[in-house]
Design a protein around this motif. Structure first.
Motif, PDB file in Angstrom:
ATOM      1  N   ASP A 253       6.111  31.808  24.883  1.00 32.32           N
ATOM      2  CA  ASP A 253       7.369  32.250  25.508  1.00 32.32           C
ATOM      3  C   ASP A 253       7.129  33.128  26.723  1.00 32.32           C
ATOM      4  N   ASN A 254       5.967  33.011  27.354  1.00 28.42           N
ATOM      5  CA  ASN A 254       5.646  33.866  28.495  1.00 28.42           C
ATOM      6  C   ASN A 254       6.712  33.774  29.580  1.00 28.42           C
TER       7      ASN A 254
ATOM      8  N   PHE B  85       4.698  28.421  27.792  1.00 28.86           N
ATOM      9  CA  PHE B  85       3.709  27.480  27.263  1.00 28.86           C
ATOM     10  C   PHE B  85       2.315  27.724  27.850  1.00 28.86           C
ATOM     11  N   CYS B  86       1.907  28.995  27.780  1.00 27.81           N
ATOM     12  CA  CYS B  86       0.580  29.394  28.296  1.00 27.81           C
ATOM     13  C   CYS B  86       0.453  29.051  29.776  1.00 27.81           C
TER      14      CYS B  86
ATOM     15  N   ILE C 177       2.163  19.936  18.585  1.00 26.83           N
ATOM     16  CA  ILE C 177       1.894  21.220  19.249  1.00 26.83           C
ATOM     17  C   ILE C 177       2.397  22.360  18.373  1.00 26.83           C
ATOM     18  N   LEU C 178       1.555  23.366  18.198  1.00 22.00           N
ATOM     19  CA  LEU C 178       1.957  24.620  17.565  1.00 22.00           C
ATOM     20  C   LEU C 178       2.026  25.676  18.669  1.00 22.00           C
ATOM     21  N   GLY C 179       3.236  26.088  19.019  1.00 20.18           N
ATOM     22  CA  GLY C 179       3.424  27.088  20.064  1.00 20.18           C
ATOM     23  C   GLY C 179       3.660  28.460  19.453  1.00 20.18           C
ATOM     24  N   VAL C 180       2.784  29.410  19.775  1.00 19.28           N
ATOM     25  CA  VAL C 180       2.870  30.755  19.195  1.00 19.28           C
ATOM     26  C   VAL C 180       3.323  31.734  20.272  1.00 19.28           C
ATOM     27  N   ASP C 181       4.467  32.366  20.046  1.00 17.60           N
ATOM     28  CA  ASP C 181       5.012  33.309  21.022  1.00 17.60           C
ATOM     29  C   ASP C 181       4.112  34.528  21.190  1.00 17.60           C
ATOM     30  N   GLU C 182       4.336  35.264  22.280  1.00 19.36           N
ATOM     31  CA  GLU C 182       3.589  36.494  22.524  1.00 19.36           C
ATOM     32  C   GLU C 182       3.953  37.552  21.475  1.00 19.36           C
ATOM     33  N   HIS C 183       2.988  38.382  21.133  1.00 16.30           N
ATOM     34  CA  HIS C 183       3.152  39.421  20.116  1.00 16.30           C
ATOM     35  C   HIS C 183       3.646  38.822  18.794  1.00 16.30           C
ATOM     36  N   THR C 184       3.114  37.663  18.494  1.00 14.72           N
ATOM     37  CA  THR C 184       3.473  36.925  17.278  1.00 14.72           C
ATOM     38  C   THR C 184       2.197  36.320  16.698  1.00 14.72           C
ATOM     39  N   ALA C 185       2.144  36.211  15.369  1.00 16.00           N
ATOM     40  CA  ALA C 185       0.971  35.637  14.713  1.00 16.00           C
ATOM     41  C   ALA C 185       1.399  34.665  13.623  1.00 16.00           C
ATOM     42  N   VAL C 186       0.581  33.639  13.428  1.00 17.28           N
ATOM     43  CA  VAL C 186       0.730  32.730  12.302  1.00 17.28           C
ATOM     44  C   VAL C 186      -0.443  33.015  11.360  1.00 17.28           C
TER      45      VAL C 186
ATOM     46  N   ARG D 232       2.514  31.862   7.288  1.00 20.44           N
ATOM     47  CA  ARG D 232       3.582  32.853   7.441  1.00 20.44           C
ATOM     48  C   ARG D 232       3.644  33.286   8.896  1.00 20.44           C
ATOM     49  N   VAL D 233       4.851  33.383   9.448  1.00 16.00           N
ATOM     50  CA  VAL D 233       5.050  33.813  10.833  1.00 16.00           C
ATOM     51  C   VAL D 233       5.412  35.288  10.826  1.00 16.00           C
ATOM     52  N   VAL D 234       4.678  36.088  11.595  1.00 17.25           N
ATOM     53  CA  VAL D 234       4.935  37.528  11.664  1.00 17.25           C
ATOM     54  C   VAL D 234       4.938  37.971  13.121  1.00 17.25           C
ATOM     55  N   GLY D 235       5.610  39.094  13.396  1.00 18.65           N
ATOM     56  CA  GLY D 235       5.622  39.637  14.748  1.00 18.65           C
ATOM     57  C   GLY D 235       7.005  39.591  15.362  1.00 18.65           C
ATOM     58  N   ARG D 236       7.045  39.463  16.680  1.00 22.12           N
ATOM     59  CA  ARG D 236       8.294  39.596  17.435  1.00 22.12           C
ATOM     60  C   ARG D 236       8.950  38.256  17.765  1.00 22.12           C
ATOM     61  N   GLY D 237       8.189  37.166  17.723  1.00 20.05           N
ATOM     62  CA  GLY D 237       8.718  35.893  18.194  1.00 20.05           C
ATOM     63  C   GLY D 237       8.766  34.828  17.125  1.00 20.05           C
ATOM     64  N   VAL D 238       8.499  33.581  17.534  1.00 16.27           N
ATOM     65  CA  VAL D 238       8.626  32.438  16.631  1.00 16.27           C
ATOM     66  C   VAL D 238       7.407  31.531  16.775  1.00 16.27           C
ATOM     67  N   LEU D 239       7.262  30.638  15.790  1.00 12.72           N
ATOM     68  CA  LEU D 239       6.326  29.524  15.872  1.00 12.72           C
ATOM     69  C   LEU D 239       7.147  28.280  16.159  1.00 12.72           C
ATOM     70  N   THR D 240       6.795  27.568  17.238  1.00  6.13           N
ATOM     71  CA  THR D 240       7.505  26.342  17.601  1.00  6.13           C
ATOM     72  C   THR D 240       6.601  25.151  17.326  1.00  6.13           C
ATOM     73  N   VAL D 241       7.139  24.155  16.610  1.00  5.77           N
ATOM     74  CA  VAL D 241       6.389  22.935  16.315  1.00  5.77           C
ATOM     75  C   VAL D 241       7.038  21.789  17.094  1.00  5.77           C
ATOM     76  N   ARG D 242       6.275  21.208  18.035  1.00  5.09           N
ATOM     77  CA  ARG D 242       6.757  20.082  18.847  1.00  5.09           C
ATOM     78  C   ARG D 242       5.983  18.840  18.440  1.00  5.09           C
ATOM     79  N   ALA D 243       6.698  17.781  18.113  1.00  2.00           N
ATOM     80  CA  ALA D 243       6.020  16.542  17.725  1.00  2.00           C
ATOM     81  C   ALA D 243       6.989  15.378  17.764  1.00  2.00           C
ATOM     82  N   GLY D 244       6.531  14.286  18.358  1.00  2.00           N
ATOM     83  CA  GLY D 244       7.315  13.059  18.334  1.00  2.00           C
ATOM     84  C   GLY D 244       8.730  13.204  18.830  1.00  2.00           C
ATOM     85  N   GLY D 245       8.937  14.077  19.815  1.00  2.00           N
ATOM     86  CA  GLY D 245      10.277  14.279  20.348  1.00  2.00           C
ATOM     87  C   GLY D 245      11.134  15.217  19.530  1.00  2.00           C
TER      88      GLY D 245
END
Length: 385
Positions: free
Chosen positions: A162-163, A173-174, A194-203, A213-226
């Motif tokens: 999420d930069n 996206f980096c 794709i596993l997208g990990v936001d800034e100040h966020t950890a999986v 488990r998703v922890v921190g300030r943001g989200v984990l985004t999973v992109r696949a097959g549209g």
């Protein structure tokens, strides 16, 4: 038996990730053997300084003594962070490190923490961020360490998801932006997501329980097959659920209520809040307290290995502006209230060998019309003009 893989989007040595680090090392017992892989930033002239700041951070904030380098196979905890993903890959794949990292995940043993550039290398392919964003190469993928394949996860990892540093241009996206990521996404092998990990966020992936488990300030985004699935902080998913999301065959699992955790501000947010409070401060005492609070935050973030937008340089600029404003707007009576605590702050910074920041305080006082002279009896100040 402890086996954990942590993927961090950023903030790996900042206050925002302290509790994450503490949580994953708590199961390792007393005095675990901990190593830091400096490979991603080893080419930088200040590599030793970066490592020293990281060691200080883990010792003071996390309670972990960390060795730079060392044998991965015998370590309880392994960490690697910012720098160039491709520089790291060239060296890891050319020696035993890549195999040792894969073996840790495959055996479900130890704690492995990969952040920022190092997290970028964890998947089946890697974003060559330096080459694309900084040098201007056409978008392409580099091979990755593929640490996730033993977990049944066909994926690439994109930290800094999420930069927003670009301001007028898309650096999500980096630093790829949507246009380049969409193009690269089409070039991935079928079934790879794709596993997208936001800034100040950890999986945090429990390799034994096969739970993420998703922890921190943001989200984990999973992109696949549209398809697009978002797992916010507090969400948990089994590896089986993640496999389904990466194949585009499932929806995000239901998020169960979690205990509220105080939201840790980034340094950029703290600077913004201090500037707003300073603008409406009720008198010099309140304004001085805001300056001192900001100085404390700068010190607290000093170990950050990879500064996001609003890093310490921007914070120091804000500190200088505040001090200069106080000096410019105050006469002798106001200066008598303000200058002594600022000189005391400068003296403490000098004792702590933070000479650059101490000089900044003196320079800002000068810009505000206060001359500071160091004498044998201590600093002496006077108003210019």
């Amino acid at each position: 038996m402890t086996g954990t893989l942590v993927l961090m989007g950023s903030g790996e040595t900042s206050p925002t990730m302290v509790e994450v680090h503490r949580g994953v090392i708590s199961a390792l017992g007393p005095q675990p053997r901990a190593i830091l892989l400096d490979t991603p930033y080893a080419f930088q002239e200040n590599a030793r300084d970066i490592s020293a700041r990281a060691q200080q951070y883990f010792a003071r904030s996390v309670g972990l003594e960390v060795e730079v380098g060392g044998v991965i196979a015998t370590a309880d905890w392994v960490f690697s962070g910012p720098g160039s993903p491709t520089y790291a890959l060239d060296r890891w794949l050319g020696g035993s490190d890549a195999g040792d990292l894969r073996a840790r995940v495959r055996a479900r043993q130890g704690v492995t923490v990969l952040a920022s550039a190092a997290a970028c290398t964890a998947g089946a392919a890697t974003v060559p961020v330096y080459e694309i964003y900084k040098v201007g190469a056409e978008p392409y993928w580099r091979e990755g360490l593929d640490l996730l394949r033993p977990l049944g996860l066909e994926a690439v990892v994109i930290p800094h998801y999420d930069n927003a540093e670009g301001g007028t241009h898309d650096t999500r996206f980096c630093y790829l932006g949507e246009r380049r990521l969409s193009r690269m996404e089409r070039e991935l092998p079928a079934g790879t997501g794709i596993l997208g990990v936001d800034e100040h966020t950890a999986v945090v992936i429990d390799l034994v329980a096969e739970q993420a488990r998703v922890v921190g300030r943001g989200v984990l985004t999973v992109r696949a097959g549209g398809t697009l699935a978002v797992l916010p902080a507090g969400a948990t998913a089994s590896l089986g659920e993640l496999r389904g999301l990466l194949r585009g065959e499932a929806t995000a699992p239901e998020v169960k209520p979690v205990e509220a955790v105080a939201r840790e501000l980034t340094l950029e947010e703290t600077v913004r809040a201090c500037e707003e409070s300073f603008a409406t401060a009720d008198g010099p005492s309140a304004a001085t307290k805001i300056i001192l609070d900001l100085e404390g935050e700068i010190a607290r973030w000093a170990a950050d290995m990879e500064e996001d937008a609003g890093g310490s340089e921007e914070a120091r600029d804000a500190l200088r502006r505040m001090i200069a404003t106080l000096g410019a707007d105050s006469g002798r009576s106001m200066a008598a209230q303000i200058v002594p605590p600022l000189l005391a702050l400068r003296e403490r910074l000098r004792q702590e060998r933070a000479f650059a920041l101490a000089d900044a305080v003196r320079q800002a006082l000068g810009e505000g019309g206060v001359l500071v002279e160091d004498t044998a009896d201590g600093p002496r100040w006077s108003l210019l003009g």
